[in-house]
Design a protein around this motif. Sequence first.
Motif, PDB file in Angstrom:
ATOM      1  N   VAL A  81      -4.217  -1.700  -5.295  1.00 22.73           N
ATOM      2  CA  VAL A  81      -4.412  -1.074  -3.705  1.00 22.73           C
ATOM      3  C   VAL A  81      -5.858  -1.913  -3.399  1.00 22.73           C
ATOM      4  CG1 VAL A  81      -5.322   1.125  -2.511  1.00 22.73           C
ATOM      5  CG2 VAL A  81      -3.225   0.909  -4.187  1.00 22.73           C
ATOM      6  N   GLU A  82      -6.962  -1.690  -4.211  1.00 26.49           N
ATOM      7  CA  GLU A  82      -8.179  -2.406  -3.843  1.00 26.49           C
ATOM      8  C   GLU A  82      -8.048  -3.834  -3.596  1.00 26.49           C
ATOM      9  OE1 GLU A  82     -10.883   0.239  -6.927  1.00 26.49           O
ATOM     10  OE2 GLU A  82     -10.430  -1.870  -7.572  1.00 26.49           O
ATOM     11  N   TYR A  83      -7.394  -4.639  -3.991  1.00 23.17           N
ATOM     12  CA  TYR A  83      -7.192  -6.140  -3.793  1.00 23.17           C
ATOM     13  C   TYR A  83      -6.587  -6.292  -2.327  1.00 23.17           C
ATOM     14  CZ  TYR A  83      -6.162 -10.718  -4.881  1.00 23.17           C
ATOM     15  OH  TYR A  83      -5.913 -12.288  -4.430  1.00 23.17           O
ATOM     16  N   VAL A  84      -5.369  -5.489  -1.959  1.00 22.57           N
ATOM     17  CA  VAL A  84      -4.768  -5.623  -0.783  1.00 22.57           C
ATOM     18  C   VAL A  84      -5.595  -5.109   0.333  1.00 22.57           C
ATOM     19  CG1 VAL A  84      -2.872  -4.917   0.721  1.00 22.57           C
ATOM     20  CG2 VAL A  84      -2.516  -5.628  -1.766  1.00 22.57           C
ATOM     21  N   LEU A  85      -6.132  -3.959   0.248  1.00 21.96           N
ATOM     22  CA  LEU A  85      -7.281  -3.624   1.164  1.00 21.96           C
ATOM     23  C   LEU A  85      -8.392  -4.787   1.211  1.00 21.96           C
ATOM     24  CD1 LEU A  85      -7.854   0.050   0.193  1.00 21.96           C
ATOM     25  CD2 LEU A  85      -6.917  -0.736   2.121  1.00 21.96           C
ATOM     26  N   THR A 119       2.738   1.833  10.011  1.00 20.94           N
ATOM     27  CA  THR A 119       1.573   1.130   9.567  1.00 20.94           C
ATOM     28  C   THR A 119       0.306   1.952   9.465  1.00 20.94           C
ATOM     29  OG1 THR A 119       1.200   0.590  12.044  1.00 20.94           O
ATOM     30  CG2 THR A 119       2.304  -1.146  10.738  1.00 20.94           C
ATOM     31  N   TYR A 120       0.232   3.059  10.007  1.00 25.37           N
ATOM     32  CA  TYR A 120      -0.971   3.906   9.636  1.00 25.37           C
ATOM     33  C   TYR A 120      -1.104   4.709   8.386  1.00 25.37           C
ATOM     34  CZ  TYR A 120      -1.617   3.245  14.908  1.00 25.37           C
ATOM     35  OH  TYR A 120      -1.708   2.497  15.959  1.00 25.37           O
ATOM     36  N   GLU A 121       0.254   5.142   7.991  1.00 21.19           N
ATOM     37  CA  GLU A 121       0.359   6.227   6.857  1.00 21.19           C
ATOM     38  C   GLU A 121      -0.462   5.802   5.815  1.00 21.19           C
ATOM     39  OE1 GLU A 121       1.437   8.096   3.254  1.00 21.19           O
ATOM     40  OE2 GLU A 121       2.032   6.088   4.096  1.00 21.19           O
ATOM     41  N   PRO A 122      -0.408   4.726   5.250  1.00 22.57           N
ATOM     42  CA  PRO A 122      -0.760   4.294   3.855  1.00 22.57           C
ATOM     43  C   PRO A 122      -2.533   4.530   3.923  1.00 22.57           C
ATOM     44  CG  PRO A 122       0.657   2.532   4.378  1.00 22.57           C
ATOM     45  CD  PRO A 122       0.510   3.429   5.773  1.00 22.57           C
ATOM     46  N   PHE A 123      -3.087   4.023   5.133  1.00 24.29           N
ATOM     47  CA  PHE A 123      -4.570   3.915   5.285  1.00 24.29           C
ATOM     48  C   PHE A 123      -5.042   5.399   5.306  1.00 24.29           C
ATOM     49  CE2 PHE A 123      -3.080   0.004   7.189  1.00 24.29           C
ATOM     50  CZ  PHE A 123      -3.710  -1.011   6.142  1.00 24.29           C
ATOM     51  N   LEU A 145       0.975  -1.041   0.036  1.00 24.86           N
ATOM     52  CA  LEU A 145      -0.118  -0.007   0.371  1.00 24.86           C
ATOM     53  C   LEU A 145       0.962   1.190  -0.098  1.00 24.86           C
ATOM     54  CD1 LEU A 145      -2.764  -1.161   2.526  1.00 24.86           C
ATOM     55  CD2 LEU A 145      -3.170  -1.011   0.174  1.00 24.86           C
ATOM     56  N   ARG A 146       1.971   1.169   0.548  1.00 22.80           N
ATOM     57  CA  ARG A 146       3.068   2.368   0.739  1.00 22.80           C
ATOM     58  C   ARG A 146       3.668   2.618  -0.813  1.00 22.80           C
ATOM     59  NH1 ARG A 146       6.503   0.815   4.737  1.00 22.80           N
ATOM     60  NH2 ARG A 146       7.966  -0.105   3.085  1.00 22.80           N
ATOM     61  N   ASP A 147       4.043   1.430  -1.562  1.00 19.89           N
ATOM     62  CA  ASP A 147       4.736   1.803  -2.778  1.00 19.89           C
ATOM     63  C   ASP A 147       4.170   1.427  -4.131  1.00 19.89           C
ATOM     64  OD1 ASP A 147       7.009   1.857  -0.707  1.00 19.89           O
ATOM     65  OD2 ASP A 147       7.467  -0.378  -0.754  1.00 19.89           O
ATOM     66  N   ILE A 148       2.941   0.817  -3.929  1.00 22.33           N
ATOM     67  CA  ILE A 148       2.315   0.509  -5.086  1.00 22.33           C
ATOM     68  C   ILE A 148       1.066   1.398  -5.224  1.00 22.33           C
ATOM     69  CG2 ILE A 148       1.232  -1.210  -6.641  1.00 22.33           C
ATOM     70  CD1 ILE A 148       3.176  -2.992  -5.306  1.00 22.33           C
ATOM     71  N   PHE A 149       0.804   2.070  -6.328  1.00 18.08           N
ATOM     72  CA  PHE A 149      -0.286   3.025  -6.561  1.00 18.08           C
ATOM     73  C   PHE A 149      -1.259   2.725  -7.406  1.00 18.08           C
ATOM     74  CE2 PHE A 149       3.344   5.390  -4.838  1.00 18.08           C
ATOM     75  CZ  PHE A 149       2.771   5.916  -3.451  1.00 18.08           C
TER      76      PHE A 149
END
Length: 452
Positions: free
Chosen positions: A74-78, A105-109, A65-69
Amino acid sequence: MDHAELSTEQVLKRDIPWETYMTTKLITGTCLQLLRRYDNRAESYRAQLLDDDGPAYVRVFVSILRDIFKEETVEYVLALIDEMLAANPKRARLFHDKSLAGEDTYEPFLRLLWKGNWFIQEKSCKILALIVSARPKPQDGVVANGEASNSKRKLTTIDDVLKGLVEWLCAQLKKPSQPTRGIPTAINCLATLLKEPVVRSSFAQADGVKLLVPLISPASTQQSIQLLYETCLCVWLLSYYEPAIEYLATSRTVPRLIEVVKSSTKEKVVRVVVLTLRNLLSKGTFGAQMVDLGLPQIVQNLKAQAWSDEDLLDALNQLEEGLKDNLKKLSSFDKYKQEVLLGHLDWSPMHKDPAFWRENITNFEENDFQILRVLITILDTSSDPRSLAVACFDLSQFIQHHPAGRVIVTDLKAKERVMKLMNHENAEVTKNALLCIQRLFLGAKYASFLQA
């Protein structure tokens, strides 16, 4: 497809090119191994992997989530994280494992709350709320991620997260990103987060309390009942926080809560509203307001119903006792005087309380019958049928209880004004005008007294 209608199941049917991501160095070889082991496996197999090596999988998900946009990834990992937490919410603790202390751990969300489509926003909000709620408290002797002070780089702190979440939730309540899901999602998260004192404080400071009030209204469908329940749950949690109580006092919160409790048959809704009213009863002028709105009678009606919840029955009894105490304080001439001088009369309990009239009848003589004169002025000047009806009724009570009531009311030229109201279009007004006139001419045995 509309992102609001995407489901976790649909998203998880996608094939994500993990090998390509490794080739382009967006994920490591270890990452790829873990993903191959986890992706597209049975729930029971995944559960075992998470039991054995949960923090490692969390690290993989967060780093993606941090490195791939790319939106689909992103939807898949969430969706993977959402599925993992839905199966066992206690897994949110994995995000606080000490092996992840150096990870943000919080930043991407937090970033995705504002940047993504609705599916991404909704999942990020839900996941963040669960992670934050699962953090170890200081008394547990463990430092939650986001609270470590010796980190080399600036990590997103718990305070940053809570502030960011509250900001996003208030934005959804004002102008939802998704017309049907925005508000229910925000309320659902708030019902979890408002257990945190710091969230109550930032929500009140962000002027969030007023955004809840319009949502407190009787509901009929299953969805709207759930939204109403969670909104009332938020108000209940805020009823423990003094600055929020000040706002609740100046809004239409109490009348709306009473409307809901009067018409709701859903036990969990009734319980949370009764518990809220019980909390507010002793604060400021809430008690007076509740009595004016007829809550004592409503509580009587609620007590007569067959509820199974012990907490609800206890709360109803406590509310009843508290209202009785308020009723004693309220049945005073000062309260009555204030109502009359404001010119807006309503059927507050004292009007129909014989004890009030017996105990206070001589107080009407103060300042050359000032209050009586104002009542008569209301008959001339008010266009509000309720005020006119109550003024006629009060005059009839004065005539009945004061030894010289008829003479005084006649001298103050009230009779003509009341007689005009006997032809009023409102039935409540005509009924009370008639009662007043009957009292003025009551029975033959008073004839000689009236002629005197």
